[in-house]
Design an enzyme around this catalytic site. Structure first.
Site, mmCIF file in Angstrom:
data_model
loop_
_atom_site.group_PDB
_atom_site.id
_atom_site.type_symbol
_atom_site.label_atom_id
_atom_site.label_comp_id
_atom_site.label_asym_id
_atom_site.label_seq_id
_atom_site.Cartn_x
_atom_site.Cartn_y
_atom_site.Cartn_z
ATOM 1 N N LYS A 25 0.839 -1.212 0.000
ATOM 2 C CA LYS A 25 0.000 0.000 0.000
ATOM 3 C C LYS A 25 0.873 1.261 0.000
ATOM 4 O O LYS A 25 0.598 2.211 -0.728
ATOM 5 C CB LYS A 25 -0.925 0.029 1.234
ATOM 6 C CG LYS A 25 -1.886 -1.148 1.312
ATOM 7 C CD LYS A 25 -2.895 -0.997 2.444
ATOM 8 C CE LYS A 25 -2.277 -0.980 3.835
ATOM 9 N NZ LYS A 25 -1.576 -2.244 4.200
ATOM 10 N N ARG A 100 -9.690 0.598 8.740
ATOM 11 C CA ARG A 100 -9.271 -0.776 9.018
ATOM 12 C C ARG A 100 -10.356 -1.560 9.741
ATOM 13 O O ARG A 100 -10.146 -2.730 10.040
ATOM 14 C CB ARG A 100 -8.042 -0.725 9.915
ATOM 15 C CG ARG A 100 -6.734 -1.124 9.230
ATOM 16 C CD ARG A 100 -5.641 -0.820 10.207
ATOM 17 N NE ARG A 100 -4.443 -1.554 10.041
ATOM 18 C CZ ARG A 100 -3.300 -1.029 9.602
ATOM 19 N NH1 ARG A 100 -3.262 0.220 9.185
ATOM 20 N NH2 ARG A 100 -2.216 -1.759 9.574
ATOM 21 N N ARG A 139 11.421 -6.576 4.978
ATOM 22 C CA ARG A 139 11.245 -5.140 4.708
ATOM 23 C C ARG A 139 12.256 -4.294 5.488
ATOM 24 O O ARG A 139 12.459 -4.481 6.679
ATOM 25 C CB ARG A 139 9.827 -4.726 5.091
ATOM 26 C CG ARG A 139 9.570 -3.239 4.910
ATOM 27 C CD ARG A 139 8.124 -2.924 4.755
ATOM 28 N NE ARG A 139 7.342 -3.155 5.961
ATOM 29 C CZ ARG A 139 6.026 -2.936 6.039
ATOM 30 N NH1 ARG A 139 5.377 -2.499 4.981
ATOM 31 N NH2 ARG A 139 5.375 -3.170 7.158
ATOM 32 N N ARG A 172 11.158 -2.146 10.769
ATOM 33 C CA ARG A 172 10.142 -1.696 11.725
ATOM 34 C C ARG A 172 10.046 -2.709 12.853
ATOM 35 O O ARG A 172 10.026 -3.916 12.592
ATOM 36 C CB ARG A 172 8.788 -1.605 11.010
ATOM 37 C CG ARG A 172 8.566 -0.269 10.350
ATOM 38 C CD ARG A 172 7.339 -0.268 9.501
ATOM 39 N NE ARG A 172 6.148 -0.793 10.171
ATOM 40 C CZ ARG A 172 4.927 -0.716 9.657
ATOM 41 N NH1 ARG A 172 4.747 -0.134 8.484
ATOM 42 N NH2 ARG A 172 3.889 -1.211 10.287
ATOM 43 N N ARG A 183 -0.716 -9.081 13.643
ATOM 44 C CA ARG A 183 -1.106 -8.027 12.679
ATOM 45 C C ARG A 183 -1.921 -8.642 11.543
ATOM 46 O O ARG A 183 -2.925 -8.086 11.109
ATOM 47 C CB ARG A 183 0.144 -7.338 12.116
ATOM 48 C CG ARG A 183 0.786 -6.392 13.119
ATOM 49 C CD ARG A 183 2.125 -5.908 12.627
ATOM 50 N NE ARG A 183 2.048 -5.046 11.475
ATOM 51 C CZ ARG A 183 3.019 -4.920 10.565
ATOM 52 N NH1 ARG A 183 4.154 -5.600 10.699
ATOM 53 N NH2 ARG A 183 2.869 -4.108 9.560
HETATM 54 P P1 AMP Z 1 0.732 0.249 9.452
HETATM 55 O O1 AMP Z 1 1.945 1.095 9.311
HETATM 56 O O2 AMP Z 1 -0.409 0.694 8.591
HETATM 57 O O3 AMP Z 1 1.033 -1.228 9.283
HETATM 58 O O4 AMP Z 1 0.221 0.447 10.965
HETATM 59 C C1 AMP Z 1 1.038 0.138 12.062
HETATM 60 C C2 AMP Z 1 0.178 -0.022 13.306
HETATM 61 O O5 AMP Z 1 -0.496 1.210 13.597
HETATM 62 C C3 AMP Z 1 -0.948 -1.055 13.198
HETATM 63 O O6 AMP Z 1 -0.506 -2.368 13.468
HETATM 64 C C4 AMP Z 1 -1.922 -0.535 14.242
HETATM 65 O O7 AMP Z 1 -1.495 -0.848 15.558
HETATM 66 C C5 AMP Z 1 -1.823 0.968 14.076
HETATM 67 N N1 AMP Z 1 -2.777 1.482 13.075
HETATM 68 C C6 AMP Z 1 -2.493 2.051 11.879
HETATM 69 N N2 AMP Z 1 -3.605 2.401 11.232
HETATM 70 C C7 AMP Z 1 -4.642 2.040 12.032
HETATM 71 C C8 AMP Z 1 -6.060 2.120 11.910
HETATM 72 N N3 AMP Z 1 -6.651 2.631 10.812
HETATM 73 N N4 AMP Z 1 -6.806 1.647 12.933
HETATM 74 C C9 AMP Z 1 -6.237 1.151 14.042
HETATM 75 N N5 AMP Z 1 -4.919 1.019 14.222
HETATM 76 C C10 AMP Z 1 -4.111 1.460 13.215
#
Ligand code: AMP
Length: 226
Positions: A25, A100, A139, A172, A183
């Site tokens: 994404k 999400r 990654r 990360r 996740r």
């Molecule tokens: P990402 O970088 O999108 O993989 O997000 C990293 C972490 O941030 C996720 O595993 C969640 O803990 C939190 N997070 C990001 N976006 C959301 C969302 N829309 N709703 C809830 N938690 C989120």
């Protein structure tokens, strides 16, 4: 010379990139931004930035993120509302990692309707489970320029170092094997229902995220033009 901005920018409107962690994404959001010059809104990036700055939101989200779970809907929706109110979002924007949950999607629909925005176009990037594992464990990101690499299939020229600016690449913390499983589980149980949600309203376009990155980008652009 920077790439020409697409004259359709004015009509792009809201775009949602839907897909599991590791689907690409972020990479596809950068391609859309390069073509249409609209902001890239990654809720994961905004939360990580809040953590790094030690804000109240960052402190509340930290432990939840470390467990690979989702931050409560109200916190994330307020954070997105703050960002969408900024003037640069008027011509359109790309949401990466939001919504999400069905609650977040319903909130966004109401917010866009209330702001007289067009309904969002949703591009869902599909990738199978084993490929996601390979992508997430490999990654690496450049903390300076944000460029994303993968040690398995898209390594930098010099191991551990960004090709663009020579910064030391980082993994990360939530790309560790223990956090990847929760996740992906959170995606399956809480985010996958959005495929059905957006299919019902006729707004979902699917692309094959396992294809080479340029081909995925071509599919994404086609989906946005459709
Ligand atoms: P990402 O970088 O999108 O993989 O997000 C990293 C972490 O941030 C996720 O595993 C969640 O803990 C939190 N997070 C990001 N976006 C959301 C969302 N829309 N709703 C809830 N938690 C989120």
């Amino acid at each position: 010379m920077p790439a020409a901005v697409d004259p359709r920018t004015r009509n792009l409107g809201p775009v949602i990139l839907l897909g599991p962690p590791g689907a690409g994404k972020g990479t596809q959001a950068k391609a859309i931004v390069a073509r249409f010059a609209v902001p890239h809104i990654s809720t994961g990036d905004i939360l990580r930035d809040n953590r790094a700055r030690g804000t109240e939101l960052g402190k509340r989200a930290a432990a939840i993120m470390d467990r690979g779970e989702l931050v409560p809907d109200e916190l994330v929706c307020d954070m997105v509302a703050d960002r969408l109110r900024q003037a640069d979002c008027a011509p359109g924007f790309v949401l990466d990692g939001f919504p999400r949950t069905v609650k977040q999607a319903e909130w966004l629909d109401a917010y866009l309707a209330g702001s007289k925005c067009a309904p969002a176009v949703v591009v869902c990037i599909k990738v199978d489970y084993n490929e996601l594992l390979r992508r997430l464990t490999g990654r690496r990101t450049c903390p300076a320029c944000g460029r994303i690499y993968n040690v398995h299939f898209q390594p930098p020229r010099v191991s551990g170092v960004c090709d663009v600016d020579g910064s030391k690449l980082v993994a990360r913390p939530d790309d560790s094997e223990e956090v990847i499983a929760p996740r992906l589980k959170a995606y399956e149980t809480q985010t996958l229902p959005l495929v059905e949600y957006y299919t019902r309203s006729g707004r979902l376009r699917q692309v094959d995220g396992a294809a080479p990155v340029e081909q995925v980008t071509a599919q994404v652009m086609k989906a946005l033009e459709a």
